[in-house]
Structures are given as structure tokens and as C-alpha cells.
Design an enzyme around this catalytic site. Sequence first.
Site, short mmCIF file in Angstrom:
data_model
loop_
_atom_site.label_atom_id
_atom_site.label_comp_id
_atom_site.label_asym_id
_atom_site.label_seq_id
_atom_site.Cartn_x
_atom_site.Cartn_y
_atom_site.Cartn_z
N ALA A 45 -9.83 -7.82 7.26
CA ALA A 45 -8.83 -7.25 8.15
C ALA A 45 -8.99 -7.80 9.56
CB ALA A 45 -8.93 -5.73 8.15
N ARG A 46 -9.97 -7.29 10.31
CA ARG A 46 -10.07 -7.65 11.73
C ARG A 46 -10.29 -9.15 11.94
NH1 ARG A 46 -14.47 -3.12 13.11
NH2 ARG A 46 -14.91 -3.57 10.92
N TYR B 92 -6.15 11.01 3.57
CA TYR B 92 -4.73 11.13 3.26
C TYR B 92 -4.64 12.13 2.09
CZ TYR B 92 -3.36 7.16 6.25
OH TYR B 92 -3.10 6.34 7.30
N GLN C 232 0.86 -1.18 0.00
CA GLN C 232 0.00 0.00 0.00
C GLN C 232 0.90 1.23 0.00
OE1 GLN C 232 -2.13 1.57 3.55
NE2 GLN C 232 -3.98 1.02 2.43
#
Length: 421
Positions: A361-362, A186, A116
Site C-alpha cells: 500500500a504505502r 467494520y 473491496q
Amino acid sequence: MTAPQTPAAPDSPATPPAAPDVLAPAKLGPVELRNRVIKAATYEGLSHKSLVTKDLVDFHVAYARGGVGMTTVAYCAVAKEGRTDRHQIHWTDEAMPGLRVLTDAVHAEGAAVSAQIGHGGPVANPKGNGAPALSPSRHFHATTLSFAKEASLDDIRRVTEAHAEAARRAVEAGFDAVEVHLGHNYLASSFLSPRVNHRTDAYGGSLTNRARLAREIMRAVHDAVGGRIAVVAKMNMDDGVPGGFWLDEAIPVAQWLEQDGTVDALEMTAGSSLLNPMYLFKGDAPLREFAEVMPQPMKLGVKMVGDRFLRSYPYRDAYLLEDARQIRAAVKLPMILLGGITGKPVMDLAMREGFEFVAMARALLREPDLVNRMREDATTPSLCIHCNKCMPTNFTGTRCVLVDRGTTRRETWGKPAGYVA
């Protein structure tokens, strides 16, 4: 006498194509993945002085060994001042040997690996970076208690080229893909947001202008990799704040990226690390745990008014699907469904809805081998309870706090790792 002809039967309605098997091999751009499950980018907190450590390698090897098609290394800043943590990797000569060790180790387990890449922009940490954060317009960041400076045209050109250089280095380091960060406010995402971007030049005002930086970055990355690896764009659908970037603008931006021909897949996300970080995750906001790892005066601030910044949102499986299907209907690009991907039934739903990949993810933080176990038994449930107490651990090594995996990673940072150049 010729017999009368029997009228032809009307054409039967076309049978819709079967949804793909999420656990079967699939192509992502030029890359063949062993399945359609991607370990989503979660900042690991396991690099040291911007270099790869043994703990970072072990972190990703666990997911590769656990069965994912691809794991994502997060977050590799394209410039030193773009880091959100002073230990984060950025693309220096010194970082390259460790990154090659990491990619080789993941490949040895049969998985692909993505980097990433992005620039933190107003979310970056100016104190840790020793440089002001960049923003489309001057902006006060409550977390760092400092102002981000307005990016000049020279800054924009430099950061765009830095994305291209990061992509070239990702190829050199053996990555199979790059995921370009266009979300969470971002830098590129902050330019997209009318809440943050108040510029009056060619990078502000209309959506066409606000999307200019994201499109230029994606063009630079696409040209830099030259089809050698896959290019994924991770883009917001919704900043989660009044006056921010929202779905009605995300749809045309996704269509422009498709028209530009610069991406192999889209991964849609939501929320603002700058203004509303919990909007992406849903579930409980672990205020006490965040306060414990914060330095003063942030510790006191989180204890007193943290619930105004770290809000709780109801959790449900596939919670980004409703919005993401509107992007799905507007583009033909392959898409990755993110958000509440917890088990085989949710993955199969994503496939039926027309998504080509899913990102977890989690659930994988809780159980790195979940994909292998789902392959053996499709009814295998995820044990993740969405408490979000994993989130504050990225200051000490991202992990599920409900699983005892031994020493806190930060305790190993000062010791020789063998993988640090």
C-alpha cells in the site's frame, strides 16, 4: 550361486520445494495474475457523489502501468448506510458505467482489478449517509459523536444479500476479484469482536455465533459469483484493543472459512478503525495533519487528546508476519501477506514463509512504478519512510505528500470527468 544383493540406500530426505518467484504469473482462484504483487486497498477519496471519476481511474491505472499483478478499488460499500464517507461508491445502477470504464482501463495495462466490498457498520458515517450506523450492539462512536443502532435480524439478512448483489455487480462491471472486508471493526468484524458484540441471540456470545455473519456473507458472495471471479476475505487477526477479537479466535475462524469452501485466498489484517486505527499501520501518527482536515469539533478534539486514539507503534518490515504465519500453519488456503511489504527482499521472505501473494500500500503510494523497477533491479529500495502523512489525504485524494503530483484532487471533483455516469 547368486551374488548377494546390495542393500538399497535409504531414501534421501525430500528436497523442500523452491519458493515461488513473486514476479512470475500465478493463479488466484479462477484468475491468472501476471505476478503475485497486489496493490492493497487504500481508500482513495477520489469518487464523487458515489460515482467513479477520472482521477479514480488514473489512480489505479498508475499502479497497473507500474507493474502490479492486481490493484484493489477501495472501498465499495454494499449499502448506502454502509459508507464511511458520503462520496464513497456503492453499487447503484448509476455507478456501473464508470466502474466498467475503470476495469477496462486497468485491463488495458495488463493488470487485474479487485473490488473491496463491505459494510462499514459502526465505522460508517451516519451524518453523510443520512441514516444511523449499524452495529451488533448499540455503540457510541467517538469520531462521529453518535450512537450506532443494534442491527436487527432483518438488517442482517438485508446486508448479507447486499454483499451478494455487490459481488454479482462486480462480475458485471468486469472485476477479476472481490475482496470482502471482514476486518477493522467494520460490520462483519464488529460482530466477531467480543468488545463490540454484546448480543444474546444466534449472532452473539460464543465464537461460533459471532462468526456466523462473516460466514453467511462469504457464502452469499461465493454463491453469487459462481466461480467466475476470485473471492478474497480480508480478516482481522487482532483488533488491537483489550477485550477485542484476537489471534486465538482468528485461527479457528480462518479454518471455518476454509472448511466452508467460500474463499480463494485469505488476507490477514489487524486493528480497529473504530477503536485503534493506527494499530494496522505502525509508524508515526500524523496528529497535526489529521487535525488540519477534520471539521470542528473533531479538529479541536484531535489537537487536545488525539494521541489517546491515534497511537504510534514501532514500524518494521513485514510487521504482520509473526501473527500471519500462525494462520498460515493452520490452513492450506492461499494467503496474502499484508503489512510492511516494501521491497523484493521482503516479498521473497513472504514466499519462503509459504505465502502465495503480497499486498503493498504505502510503498506504492510513494512510487506507483516500484514493481517495474524491482523487476529491473531486485535491490531497488522503497522510498517510503512510513510517516503516515498519506492517511489524512484520503479526505482530499489519497497520495504521498512527499511527491508533488499537481492539483489536489478535490479541486477537480465538481468538473466533468467523462467517467461519471
